[in-house]
Scaffold this motif. Sequence first.
Motif, PDB file in Angstrom:
ATOM      1  N   GLU A 119       0.156  -5.412  13.362  1.00  0.00           N
ATOM      2  CA  GLU A 119       1.337  -6.347  12.361  1.00  0.00           C
ATOM      3  C   GLU A 119       2.850  -5.075  11.932  1.00  0.00           C
ATOM      4  O   GLU A 119       2.315  -3.683  11.716  1.00  0.00           O
ATOM      5  N   HIS A 120       3.404  -5.836  11.727  1.00  0.00           N
ATOM      6  CA  HIS A 120       4.765  -4.610  11.665  1.00  0.00           C
ATOM      7  C   HIS A 120       5.029  -4.134  10.102  1.00  0.00           C
ATOM      8  O   HIS A 120       4.711  -5.416   9.627  1.00  0.00           O
ATOM      9  N   THR A 122       8.224  -4.120   8.870  1.00  0.00           N
ATOM     10  CA  THR A 122       8.860  -4.521   8.336  1.00  0.00           C
ATOM     11  C   THR A 122       9.516  -5.640   8.979  1.00  0.00           C
ATOM     12  O   THR A 122      10.875  -6.356   7.999  1.00  0.00           O
ATOM     13  N   ILE A 123       9.707  -5.721  10.591  1.00  0.00           N
ATOM     14  CA  ILE A 123       9.791  -7.253  10.718  1.00  0.00           C
ATOM     15  C   ILE A 123       8.936  -8.184  10.470  1.00  0.00           C
ATOM     16  O   ILE A 123       7.684  -8.013  11.450  1.00  0.00           O
ATOM     17  N   PRO A 124       9.048  -9.106  10.160  1.00  0.00           N
ATOM     18  CA  PRO A 124       7.409 -10.035   9.585  1.00  0.00           C
ATOM     19  C   PRO A 124       6.880 -10.784  11.314  1.00  0.00           C
ATOM     20  O   PRO A 124       7.694 -11.181  12.174  1.00  0.00           O
ATOM     21  N   GLY A 125       5.495 -10.373  11.430  1.00  0.00           N
ATOM     22  CA  GLY A 125       5.211 -10.869  12.110  1.00  0.00           C
ATOM     23  C   GLY A 125       4.596  -9.677  13.090  1.00  0.00           C
ATOM     24  O   GLY A 125       4.105  -8.502  12.209  1.00  0.00           O
ATOM     25  N   PHE A 126       3.065  -9.930  13.990  1.00  0.00           N
ATOM     26  CA  PHE A 126       2.794  -9.353  14.642  1.00  0.00           C
ATOM     27  C   PHE A 126       3.722  -8.581  16.346  1.00  0.00           C
ATOM     28  O   PHE A 126       4.842  -9.343  16.672  1.00  0.00           O
ATOM     29  N   ALA A 127       3.031  -7.251  16.195  1.00  0.00           N
ATOM     30  CA  ALA A 127       4.333  -6.546  17.287  1.00  0.00           C
ATOM     31  C   ALA A 127       3.416  -6.110  18.804  1.00  0.00           C
ATOM     32  O   ALA A 127       1.962  -5.949  18.029  1.00  0.00           O
ATOM     33  N   VAL A 128       3.757  -5.819  19.540  1.00  0.00           N
ATOM     34  CA  VAL A 128       3.056  -4.472  20.037  1.00  0.00           C
ATOM     35  C   VAL A 128       3.614  -3.018  20.459  1.00  0.00           C
ATOM     36  O   VAL A 128       5.037  -3.007  20.427  1.00  0.00           O
ATOM     37  N   GLY A 129       2.628  -2.205  20.629  1.00  0.00           N
ATOM     38  CA  GLY A 129       3.698  -1.046  20.227  1.00  0.00           C
ATOM     39  C   GLY A 129       2.090  -0.553  21.667  1.00  0.00           C
ATOM     40  O   GLY A 129       1.697  -1.095  22.533  1.00  0.00           O
ATOM     41  N   VAL A 130       2.934   0.473  21.724  1.00  0.00           N
ATOM     42  CA  VAL A 130       2.919   1.444  22.937  1.00  0.00           C
ATOM     43  C   VAL A 130       2.545   2.919  22.569  1.00  0.00           C
ATOM     44  O   VAL A 130       2.897   3.870  22.075  1.00  0.00           O
TER      45      VAL A 130
END
Length: 324
Positions: A119-120, A122-130
């Motif tokens: 979950e990010h 500062t940007i609402p919602g879920f994100a993909v990291g690497v």
Amino acid sequence: MKSLITGACLALAALGVAGTATAANPLFPKLYTADPAALVDNGRVYLYTGHDEAAPDGKDFVMHEWRVFSSCDMVHWTDHGVPMKALDFRWAKGRAWASDITRRVVDGKPVYFFYTTVEHATIPGFAVGVATSASPTGPFKDARGSALITNDMTTQTNIAWDDIDPAVFVDDDGQAYLYFGNTVLKYVKLKPNMIELDGPIQTVTVKDFTEASYVHKHKDRYYLSYSQHFPEETAYMTGPSATGPWTPGGVIMEKNTGTPTIHQAIVAFNGKSYIFYHNAQLPGGGEFRRSVAVEELKYRADGRIEPVAQTEHGPASNPSAGCR
């Protein structure tokens, strides 16, 4: 639980690595684990899971870290601990959800690329990291210092979790693809450095698609597996390329009891194929306290995948002579 372990696992234990977990399903009776990802490397299979830590009466997922295990024979597993935590991404709020991994050679050295859902902050919602590591067991470190995909980059739905469950596939020509999504299946090409997108995000129309997209290749055919409906079952499609067009193939695994999710990963190891998944079969298990298991997966002569039943015994031992 069987007590014998392979010579390779004994060698790891002598080096201070945690010992064997179990030889039956669910694989890890001392941990609630979920969302399996798998990698075969140097004759050993590495298994990455989320770690469910919700209380028995919990009403939501509590997941702070990923775990990694390995096996030389698909029966005896070595626990390598925690390769990464969600907050190792400094831009993340938390939530160590589903992941996937691949290995590429960079400047003559192997690099392991770990794609994750968080979950990010500062940007609402879920994100993909690497994240990357020089070892399949980690530790993994953020490769970008920022998310690879954020919720504001896709607008097909208004839900916060429509960019989850990253799955990476590297084709025979070296082109890497990342598949992801909830309710809408998406994919995007990756640049050779594996940490940047190479072109626009594409969508695929898949009837009844829920989540957990995953692509693998068997012989000359590509297989797109995924969770459909809710509660979920594992279905698949086939195609002539990593981007389709896709033809429905049927159901691989029926829905669980105790948890509505299932989440698969499929690998070939030592001449056989296997499907990892999660259920809720450990004592005290449930929707937010899941447990990873594995079964052998078989193909029919025409390339179709045979339906797979969940078992308590799991697959037979398949020791790899090249395991190290």
